[in-house]
Structure formats: C-alpha cells, structure tokens
Write an enzyme that holds these catalytic residues in place. Sequence first.
Site, PDB file in Angstrom:
ATOM      1  N   TYR A   1       0.455  -3.847  12.097  1.00 34.95           N
ATOM      2  CA  TYR A   1       0.379  -2.442  11.672  1.00 34.95           C
ATOM      3  C   TYR A   1       1.196  -1.515  12.565  1.00 34.95           C
ATOM      4  CZ  TYR A   1      -2.877  -3.666   8.098  1.00 34.95           C
ATOM      5  OH  TYR A   1      -3.419  -4.212   6.965  1.00 34.95           O
TER       6      TYR A   1
ATOM      7  N   HIS B   1       0.826  -1.224   0.000  1.00 33.36           N
ATOM      8  CA  HIS B   1       0.000   0.000   0.000  1.00 33.36           C
ATOM      9  C   HIS B   1       0.852   1.262   0.000  1.00 33.36           C
ATOM     10  CE1 HIS B   1      -3.927  -1.986   0.684  1.00 33.36           C
ATOM     11  NE2 HIS B   1      -3.196  -2.893   1.274  1.00 33.36           N
TER      12      HIS B   1
ATOM     13  N   ASN C   1     -10.369  -2.446   2.501  1.00 34.45           N
ATOM     14  CA  ASN C   1     -10.096  -2.384   1.053  1.00 34.45           C
ATOM     15  C   ASN C   1     -11.392  -2.084   0.317  1.00 34.45           C
ATOM     16  OD1 ASN C   1      -7.348  -2.931   1.053  1.00 34.45           O
ATOM     17  ND2 ASN C   1      -7.598  -5.136   0.830  1.00 34.45           N
TER      18      ASN C   1
HETATM   19 FE1  HDE Z   1      -2.545  -4.708   5.330  1.00 32.69          FE
HETATM   20  N1  HDE Z   1      -0.790  -3.955   5.883  1.00 32.69           N
HETATM   21  N2  HDE Z   1      -2.007  -6.493   6.024  1.00 32.69           N
HETATM   22  N3  HDE Z   1      -4.302  -5.530   4.736  1.00 32.69           N
HETATM   23  N4  HDE Z   1      -3.130  -2.927   4.740  1.00 32.69           N
HETATM   24  C1  HDE Z   1      -0.385  -2.666   5.726  1.00 32.69           C
HETATM   25  O1  HDE Z   1       0.846  -1.352   7.255  1.00 32.69           O
HETATM   26  C2  HDE Z   1      -0.947  -6.752   6.827  1.00 32.69           C
HETATM   27  C3  HDE Z   1      -4.704  -6.838   4.869  1.00 32.69           C
HETATM   28  C4  HDE Z   1      -4.382  -2.557   4.308  1.00 32.69           C
HETATM   29  O2  HDE Z   1      -3.202   3.612   4.065  1.00 32.69           O
HETATM   30  C5  HDE Z   1       0.958  -2.420   6.324  1.00 32.69           C
HETATM   31  O3  HDE Z   1       1.586   0.773   7.377  1.00 32.69           O
HETATM   32  C6  HDE Z   1      -0.926  -8.123   7.236  1.00 32.69           C
HETATM   33  C7  HDE Z   1      -6.108  -6.971   4.677  1.00 32.69           C
HETATM   34  C8  HDE Z   1      -4.422  -1.167   4.007  1.00 32.69           C
HETATM   35  O4  HDE Z   1      -1.576   3.447   5.552  1.00 32.69           O
HETATM   36  C9  HDE Z   1       1.296  -3.710   7.002  1.00 32.69           C
HETATM   37  C10 HDE Z   1      -2.002  -8.710   6.641  1.00 32.69           C
HETATM   38  C11 HDE Z   1      -6.577  -5.709   4.413  1.00 32.69           C
HETATM   39  C12 HDE Z   1      -3.154  -0.671   4.255  1.00 32.69           C
HETATM   40  C13 HDE Z   1       0.114  -4.578   6.661  1.00 32.69           C
HETATM   41  C14 HDE Z   1      -2.659  -7.696   5.902  1.00 32.69           C
HETATM   42  C15 HDE Z   1      -5.436  -4.827   4.457  1.00 32.69           C
HETATM   43  C16 HDE Z   1      -2.375  -1.785   4.723  1.00 32.69           C
HETATM   44  C17 HDE Z   1       1.989  -1.982   5.340  1.00 32.69           C
HETATM   45  C18 HDE Z   1      -2.422 -10.175   6.710  1.00 32.69           C
HETATM   46  C19 HDE Z   1      -7.999  -5.275   4.084  1.00 32.69           C
HETATM   47  C20 HDE Z   1      -2.659   0.753   4.063  1.00 32.69           C
HETATM   48  C21 HDE Z   1       2.576  -0.770   5.906  1.00 32.69           C
HETATM   49  C22 HDE Z   1      -2.859 -10.547   8.033  1.00 32.69           C
HETATM   50  C23 HDE Z   1      -8.984  -5.696   5.058  1.00 32.69           C
HETATM   51  C24 HDE Z   1      -3.025   1.593   5.243  1.00 32.69           C
HETATM   52  C25 HDE Z   1       1.645  -0.338   6.903  1.00 32.69           C
HETATM   53  C26 HDE Z   1      -2.564   3.009   4.942  1.00 32.69           C
HETATM   54  C27 HDE Z   1      -1.022  -1.676   5.135  1.00 32.69           C
HETATM   55  C28 HDE Z   1       0.057  -5.804   7.161  1.00 32.69           C
HETATM   56  C29 HDE Z   1      -3.812  -7.943   5.071  1.00 32.69           C
HETATM   57  C30 HDE Z   1      -5.548  -3.431   4.150  1.00 32.69           C
HETATM   58  C31 HDE Z   1       2.607  -4.336   6.563  1.00 32.69           C
HETATM   59  C32 HDE Z   1       0.124  -8.776   8.144  1.00 32.69           C
HETATM   60  C33 HDE Z   1      -6.897  -8.269   4.767  1.00 32.69           C
HETATM   61  C34 HDE Z   1      -5.637  -0.396   3.506  1.00 32.69           C
HETATM   62  O5  HDE Z   1       1.399  -3.503   8.362  1.00 32.69           O
END
Ligand code: HDE
EC number: 1.11.1.6
Length: 488
Positions: free
Chosen positions: A340, A57, A130
Amino acid sequence: MSNKNNKHLTTSSGAPVGDNQHSLTAGSRGPTLIQDVNLLEKLAHFNRERIPERVVHAKGAGAHGYFEVTNDVSKYTKANFLNEVGKKTPMFIRFSTVAGELGSADTVRDPRGFAVKFYTEVGNYDLVGNNTPIFFIRDAIKFPDFIHTQKRDPRTHLKDPNMVWDFWSLSPESLHQVTYLHGDRGLPATLRHMNGYGSHTFKWVNEKGEVFWVKYHFISEQGVKALDDPVANKLAGENPDYHTEDLFNAIEEGNYPAWRLYVQIMPYEDAKTYKWDPFDVTKVWSKDDYPRIEVGRMVLNRNPENYFAEVEQAAFSPGHFVPGIEASPDKMLQGRLFAYSDAHRYRVGANHEQLPINRPISGTNNYQRDGYMRADDNGGGSVNYEPNSYDGPKESEEARINPFEVTGQADSVNYDSEDHYTQAGDLYRLMSDDEKDRLINAVVGHMKPVKKDEIKLRQIKHFYKADPEYGRRVAEGLGLEVPEEQEV
Ligand code: HDE
C-alpha cells in the site's frame, strides 16, 4: 494590492492576472506570444491534472465522520482510541469497487472496498477492508495474477470471463468468496446498506502484554440490502455514479449513515488448535465459537469539500498500526504491509502523508527529510539523524511490538488445509431459496460465455463439492452434466 482576502484572479505564483479570456497575440490576428505565461501555465497545469488511478479500487467515494467507543475493550487492547467509553475519534472512509477504472460504474458485481482511517492521538490507524469477511486468495504472491484476470484481456482490451473462471477454477481457495460475490452481497443497494470487514486476523495487545487474535465487523445500522442484476445493469448505464451520489446526498441531507463495530476475539493459544487456520483469509471464524463483541459506532456526517484533495489523494495502508494493534502472520496481510505505501509513493509521492487528508492530527517527529513535494518545513534546522546528543525525538517503549515465537524452516509452503468446500457450502446452505436462485443465475450468466468446457467443468466440480445441489444447478444452467460423480 494584496490577494489575501479579495477576489483577484492570480497565477499559481500569486501574481494578479490581467486577462483570462484572450491569449496574448502579435496584433489582433497575429500569432500567440510565448510570453503569455498565464496561458502557458494554464495549459501546462491542465496536462498534469490526472495522477495515476489506483491499480485496483480506482472508483470510489469518501466521507468524513467520527468513531465513538461504546464498550470497554481495554482488557483486550491498549489501543489509545479504544480505551474509554464515549471517546470520539475523527475518521475518514473511502468506499470503492475493485476491478473497474476511475470512470467505471458503481453498480457492478464486485466486492466493495471499505477503507477506514482513524486519526487517533497516537497516529493514524487504517483498517483497509472490504464488504466481505473473506477474500479470493490467501497468499499475496498470487494477487497481481488474480487482478490481471479481473481487468482487461491484453489483446482485446475487454473484460473476459474466460480468464476469470480459468483462474478461479484453478484456485479452489477462491470458492468461498466467489459464492459470496455472486450472492446478494456482491451487489449492494447503496454503500450505506452493506457491512464492512477487516477480513484478516489482526493482533490486539493489552497493557499487560497479553495477546489476542481479532477480526473486525462493521455492521450497517441501515441494514444490508442488495440490487438485483437487471436493476444494477440498468443503473450502470443510466447513472454510473449511483452509489457515489446516494452517499453524498444522504450526508448532505443530514441522513448520516452509521455502522456498529464489533470484534471477534480469539485467545492467543486457540490459534494453534482451531479447526480452521485463523490466518487463512479465505475462511471465517464461526460466530458460535467466537461471538461478536461490540466496540463502538462509526457515523459519517461530513462530505469531502474537494474530491481530488480528499478522496483521490487519500492513502490508506494496513501497515498504519497504532500501539495495541499489530499484524498477524496472515500471508495476504503481510504482503499488503509493503504494497500500500509503495503504491502511494508511486501514485501520490514520497511525502503523501503530509497531504491534509493523510496527515496525522498527532503530528510527526522523525528524521525523514527531503523527497518530492515536501510540504512542511522539512524539519527546519533540527537534528536529522539518530542517535544524537541534541535531544532529537526518541523511541517510545509502548510502541515496541509484542515479541512472539516463530518456529519452522524458511520455505515456500502451502496452508495446511485444502478444504475450500465446507465454508462455501455452509454459505450456500445459509441462503434463502430466492437468494440461491439469484446466485445460480448470476454464476450461470457469468460462466456462460466461457469457451472451454474444461474450465466450466472444473469449476462445476468445485461447486458440487461445496454442495451437490449447487453444482447440479450450475451444470444444468450451463447445459452440462456434473462430471462423473465418483470423479468429484
Ligand atoms: Fe488491496 N490494494 N491488496 N486488498 N485494497 C489497494 O492500494 C493489495 C486486498 C483494498 O480506498 C492498492 O492505493 C495486495 C484485500 C482496498 O484507497 C494496492 C493485496 C483487501 C483498497 C493494493 C490486496 C483489500 C485497496 C491499490 C494482496 C480487503 C482501496 C492502490 C495481498 C481486506 C483503498 C492502492 C482506498 C487498494 C494491494 C488484497 C482492500 C495495489 C498486494 C485482501 C479497500 O496497494
């Protein structure tokens, strides 16, 4: 000479600058003098302007706005910001793509992040979703591997459909989201013309301690519109920031985008018997079973003043709950509760929640002290431990989580069902004929470069099990036969 309200140029330590155009040299042609501290500071700070981009993202656009309650849902949750029709809460949203780097194009086929921070009177509530109601996988432990396939090949440093389809064909739970992604929702026309979802199931608790399961739906008042591939590809080349620009200009022109927030509510006990595991984030709940109930309206009416300060430094976490809203046992959500804030501590720093964009308007009161970039008074001389006899901040009864039953053994277990086909097939059959055509073209176009037929055939089997027509059309597009039908 005070710098307060006049335009004197200063160093970052506030001293006035004598000359910002010419380095200090020994004589007109002599070497530059190391005592030109303004020169040294400017070059050194410039080298440190970039912080690590988000590992996923990375490319995003943000906006400020408000959320207004339009329906009383207090019988389901005691959440303070939802407890009165007409109540307005300031919020900030960041939209994003998933796989691309910070400078990548907006109009790629990808889910879109839809991360909302509500600055409530009892702390920030973050709903980090999302534009799709589901996800590719349903256990956090697979996420780093999944993202590796979405990023660049370790040798060629190129995006590689071989990795993508190898992983998806060996993870059939991804089929529903793969179908969603290659349909029209995977290419939103603008960030204003797409819905947003919390995706996971969450827990709402009311004043009486009664518990409900909930799923969030932000429905765009602009409607849902898609780009088709040729237009998206052209825009990706001509204007890689097309979505960012569209959102900024719409708000600048007073054309404020808005979404209606609805929830699906599942009674607590239903989770034990519902036909789908309600904590499997690759599956939806039928709207016939749990109709959407309106909660409120989100309006975006203010652009960031500074992109880096407000969008790049924004730190969202699904772990930012407020009383009345709690986690469900969804394994993806559970993993995210750690990931996060860990990512923010690495990317922005231990005290990232003191930055203006992340700071709760309700203030903070705890015994955390010190750490890099402490930007407040670090608690002054107040007591920094608990329990204490010095009237330090105490726990709040209403913030205790609602106790809940846990059963079974500690083990690494799969979900109960491997039916990844019914809901993917339902989604396929819901599509109009021309959306099906676009879907098949998108899938075939994406799969064509895959070298191993074994991978293609394995994936075709999944499409076929979702819907025989789906499988046959993809196989035809790839010049392959659906594997022996009895095999499937
Ligand atoms: Fe993320 N995700 N994610 N994700 N995600 C990040 O946080 C993570 C998942 C989503 O605008 C990271 O700051 C794991 C689902 C958004 O700043 C990180 C798993 C959904 C954003 C991270 C998921 C999301 C992130 C990357 C599996 C929708 C941007 C850097 C368990 C429901 C937020 C950061 C923004 C960002 C981890 C799966 C949505 C790495 C471990 C499912 C919208 O922390």
